[in-house]
Design a protein around this motif. Structure first.
Motif, PDB file in Angstrom:
ATOM      1  N   THR A  57       7.687   5.792  -3.325  1.00 11.59           N
ATOM      2  CA  THR A  57       6.701   6.769  -3.825  1.00 11.59           C
ATOM      3  C   THR A  57       6.490   7.874  -2.795  1.00 11.59           C
ATOM      4  O   THR A  57       6.461   9.068  -3.127  1.00 11.59           O
ATOM      5  N   THR A  58       6.381   7.494  -1.539  1.00 12.11           N
ATOM      6  CA  THR A  58       6.156   8.486  -0.483  1.00 12.11           C
ATOM      7  C   THR A  58       7.369   9.414  -0.365  1.00 12.11           C
ATOM      8  O   THR A  58       7.228  10.637  -0.255  1.00 12.11           O
ATOM      9  N   GLN A  59       8.567   8.825  -0.431  1.00  9.13           N
ATOM     10  CA  GLN A  59       9.773   9.655  -0.327  1.00  9.13           C
ATOM     11  C   GLN A  59       9.894  10.603  -1.520  1.00  9.13           C
ATOM     12  O   GLN A  59      10.256  11.774  -1.364  1.00  9.13           O
ATOM     13  N   ALA A 110      -2.583   1.053  -7.937  1.00 11.12           N
ATOM     14  CA  ALA A 110      -3.507  -0.080  -8.076  1.00 11.12           C
ATOM     15  C   ALA A 110      -3.264  -1.162  -7.025  1.00 11.12           C
ATOM     16  O   ALA A 110      -3.503  -2.343  -7.274  1.00 11.12           O
ATOM     17  N   LEU A 111      -2.824  -0.741  -5.830  1.00 11.43           N
ATOM     18  CA  LEU A 111      -2.619  -1.733  -4.754  1.00 11.43           C
ATOM     19  C   LEU A 111      -3.961  -2.375  -4.383  1.00 11.43           C
ATOM     20  O   LEU A 111      -4.953  -1.665  -4.194  1.00 11.43           O
ATOM     21  N   THR A 112      -3.979  -3.675  -4.243  1.00  7.71           N
ATOM     22  CA  THR A 112      -5.195  -4.325  -3.746  1.00  7.71           C
ATOM     23  C   THR A 112      -5.169  -4.259  -2.213  1.00  7.71           C
ATOM     24  O   THR A 112      -4.094  -4.088  -1.605  1.00  7.71           O
ATOM     25  N   ALA A 257      -3.573   7.276  11.061  1.00  6.68           N
ATOM     26  CA  ALA A 257      -3.362   8.391  11.997  1.00  6.68           C
ATOM     27  C   ALA A 257      -4.551   8.568  12.927  1.00  6.68           C
ATOM     28  O   ALA A 257      -4.502   9.373  13.856  1.00  6.68           O
ATOM     29  N   GLY A 258      -5.654   7.879  12.627  1.00  4.74           N
ATOM     30  CA  GLY A 258      -6.813   7.961  13.515  1.00  4.74           C
ATOM     31  C   GLY A 258      -8.009   8.670  12.916  1.00  4.74           C
ATOM     32  O   GLY A 258      -9.004   8.891  13.611  1.00  4.74           O
ATOM     33  N   SER A 259      -7.941   9.058  11.639  1.00  6.39           N
ATOM     34  CA  SER A 259      -9.122   9.690  11.028  1.00  6.39           C
ATOM     35  C   SER A 259     -10.092   8.604  10.579  1.00  6.39           C
ATOM     36  O   SER A 259      -9.768   7.419  10.601  1.00  6.39           O
ATOM     37  N   ALA A 260     -11.274   9.082  10.098  1.00 11.29           N
ATOM     38  CA  ALA A 260     -12.255   8.119   9.579  1.00 11.29           C
ATOM     39  C   ALA A 260     -11.796   7.518   8.253  1.00 11.29           C
ATOM     40  O   ALA A 260     -12.446   6.623   7.725  1.00 11.29           O
TER      41      ALA A 260
HETATM   42  C1  HEM Z   1      -1.825   3.107  -0.346  1.00 12.48           C
HETATM   43  C2  HEM Z   1      -1.495   4.367  -0.248  1.00 12.48           C
HETATM   44  C3  HEM Z   1      -2.073   5.332   0.753  1.00 12.48           C
HETATM   45  C4  HEM Z   1      -3.107   5.157   1.626  1.00 12.48           C
HETATM   46  C5  HEM Z   1      -4.006   3.931   1.818  1.00 12.48           C
HETATM   47  C6  HEM Z   1      -3.232   6.398   2.363  1.00 12.48           C
HETATM   48  C7  HEM Z   1      -4.176   6.617   3.342  1.00 12.48           C
HETATM   49  C8  HEM Z   1      -4.376   7.811   3.990  1.00 12.48           C
HETATM   50  C9  HEM Z   1      -5.406   8.061   4.972  1.00 12.48           C
HETATM   51  C10 HEM Z   1      -6.447   7.073   5.419  1.00 12.48           C
HETATM   52  C11 HEM Z   1      -5.271   9.342   5.386  1.00 12.48           C
HETATM   53  C12 HEM Z   1      -6.120  10.078   6.436  1.00 12.48           C
HETATM   54  C13 HEM Z   1      -5.345  10.309   7.712  1.00 12.48           C
HETATM   55  C14 HEM Z   1      -5.228   9.043   8.550  1.00 12.48           C
HETATM   56  O1  HEM Z   1      -6.097   8.786   9.375  1.00 12.48           O
HETATM   57  O2  HEM Z   1      -4.214   8.340   8.369  1.00 12.48           O
HETATM   58  C15 HEM Z   1      -4.164   9.914   4.650  1.00 12.48           C
HETATM   59  C16 HEM Z   1      -3.728  11.209   4.761  1.00 12.48           C
HETATM   60  C17 HEM Z   1      -2.693  11.742   4.042  1.00 12.48           C
HETATM   61  N1  HEM Z   1      -1.863  11.060   3.187  1.00 12.48           N
HETATM   62 FE1  HEM Z   1      -2.099   9.205   2.509  1.00 12.48          FE
HETATM   63  N2  HEM Z   1      -2.293   7.275   1.923  1.00 12.48           N
HETATM   64  C18 HEM Z   1      -1.558   6.663   0.946  1.00 12.48           C
HETATM   65  C19 HEM Z   1      -0.483   7.203   0.258  1.00 12.48           C
HETATM   66  C20 HEM Z   1       0.042   8.428   0.480  1.00 12.48           C
HETATM   67  C21 HEM Z   1       1.235   8.939  -0.124  1.00 12.48           C
HETATM   68  C22 HEM Z   1       2.137   8.196  -1.105  1.00 12.48           C
HETATM   69  C23 HEM Z   1       1.413  10.179   0.328  1.00 12.48           C
HETATM   70  C24 HEM Z   1       2.549  11.068  -0.011  1.00 12.48           C
HETATM   71  C25 HEM Z   1       3.277  11.685   0.902  1.00 12.48           C
HETATM   72  C26 HEM Z   1       0.320  10.473   1.227  1.00 12.48           C
HETATM   73  C27 HEM Z   1       0.125  11.668   1.880  1.00 12.48           C
HETATM   74  C28 HEM Z   1      -0.939  11.937   2.709  1.00 12.48           C
HETATM   75  C29 HEM Z   1      -1.198  13.254   3.262  1.00 12.48           C
HETATM   76  C30 HEM Z   1      -0.399  14.513   3.004  1.00 12.48           C
HETATM   77  C31 HEM Z   1      -2.300  13.120   4.083  1.00 12.48           C
HETATM   78  C32 HEM Z   1      -2.992  14.266   4.866  1.00 12.48           C
HETATM   79  C33 HEM Z   1      -4.083  14.890   3.996  1.00 12.48           C
HETATM   80  C34 HEM Z   1      -4.742  16.086   4.659  1.00 12.48           C
HETATM   81  O3  HEM Z   1      -4.290  16.547   5.683  1.00 12.48           O
HETATM   82  O4  HEM Z   1      -5.744  16.553   4.095  1.00 12.48           O
HETATM   83  N3  HEM Z   1      -0.498   9.384   1.292  1.00 12.48           N
HETATM   84  N4  HEM Z   1      -3.633   8.965   3.820  1.00 12.48           N
END
Ligand code: HEM
Length: 284
Positions: A57-59, A110-112, A257-260
């Motif tokens: 999904t991410t890719q 819908a991941l738990t 990544a270290g955010s809240a």
């Molecule tokens: C279970 C799935 C996911 C979870 C729990 C999750 C969680 C998070 C969290 C907590 C952050 C905040 C930054 C940090 O501290 O890490 C974040 C940022 C972000 N995530 Fe996810 N993520 C998920 C799926 C995805 C997917 C599939 C993508 C697609 C590429 C994605 C793209 C991003 C992006 C672009 C940001 C930065 C948003 C910004 O700068 O405003 N995430 N994610």
């Protein structure tokens, strides 16, 4: 008897069938699409059954980001040349790509927490936050940030591509410059603004959109305003869908990544895209 005139519709059973003749080397499909490269890029770090879906999904989303950036860059070039037709075509294509992007959440929606925990520790500090292509999208929307750019300094090729997007006018800057050349009174302070600073709402630009939205139903630039509003809405929908997926999979835990985590993402999702296009709706 098969009434279909196409040989391709016949069962592929005999050895002389054109479809079963061996390719010389890689198939023309693989040479063009690089499917074998794409399909060799999935390396889950655990045995957790949900990790593959998360990785793919991410890719897939990264690829849609690439297409959206491509289309927005094309639209920006077209606006700079006053070619509204080509610009609108590229924006319509980007709207389709954004719709596909938003549909791509399904496998992980819908991941738990337990399923997510099954592989979360393995990817360590990796986070979508570090996606350079997503940041490129944000820069094109006008959401410039020197801090977000700085984060990529350790990877010179990625940093340089992003730095270019940071220094260049955003898609919205080019839209406003175009509207000005079309005779609409975009304030000088907006046209000559420092394009490396984040775009924030300008009353003079609300006036421009008000002229377009409150004027005759067929104002020539109403369709442009609506197309940009569609794009803004789809970007916002992606952000809110992300928030929901995060809330479901990990609640209010901090991000990798270290955010809240959730609280940080909720604030980010609330930022309006093309702000004046939303403000004007309360005025008309
Ligand atoms: C279970 C799935 C996911 C979870 C729990 C999750 C969680 C998070 C969290 C907590 C952050 C905040 C930054 C940090 O501290 O890490 C974040 C940022 C972000 N995530 Fe996810 N993520 C998920 C799926 C995805 C997917 C599939 C993508 C697609 C590429 C994605 C793209 C991003 C992006 C672009 C940001 C930065 C948003 C910004 O700068 O405003 N995430 N994610």
């Amino acid at each position: 008897m098969n009434n279909c005139p196409s040989a391709l519709a016949e069962p592929v059973t005999d050895d002389s069938h054109p479809l079963t003749q061996p390719f010389t080397g890689a198939s023309p499909y693989d040479t063009y699409v690089h499917a074998s490269v794409l399909n060799s890029l999935q390396h889950p770090l655990t045995e957790a059954p949900d990790e593959m879906g998360f990785l793919v999904t991410t890719q897939v989303m990264e690829l849609w980001f690439t297409l959206i950036v491509y289309e927005w860059r094309s639209a920006r070039v077209a606006f700079a040349k006053d070619d509204l037709h080509a610009a609108m075509d590229a924006l319509v294509r980007s709207r389709r790509a954004l719709t596909a992007l938003n549909g791509a959440w399904a496998p992980i929606a819908a991941l738990t927490p337990a399923q997510f925990n099954g592989f979360r520790a393995a990817f360590g500090q990796a986070s979508g936050f570090q996606s350079a292509m997503y940041r490129h999208m944000e820069f094109l929307l006008g959401d410039k940030s020197s801090g977000m750019l700085r984060a990529h300094r350790g990877d010179p090729a990625v940093h340089e591509a992003l730095a270019e997007a940071y220094r260049e006018p955003s898609l919205y800057d080019e839209v406003l410059a175009f509207l000005h050349r079309q005779g609409l009174p975009v304030p000088r302070s907006v046209r000559e603004r420092d394009v490396t600073s984040p775009y924030t709402s300008e009353p003079g630009v609300v006036d421009v959109w008000r002229h377009i939205y409150a004027g005759p139903q067929h104002h020539p630039h109403l369709a442009l305003g609506e197309l940009l509003t569609d794009i803004a809405e789809l970007v916002t929908r992606w952000r809110f869908e992300h928030v929901l997926v995060v809330r479901r999979a990990m609640g209010s835990k901090p991000g990798s990544a270290g955010s809240a985590g959730l609280a940080w993402l909720e604030k980010r999702a609330a930022r309006p895209v093309f702000p004046e296009l939303w403000e004007v709706r309360g005025d008309v």
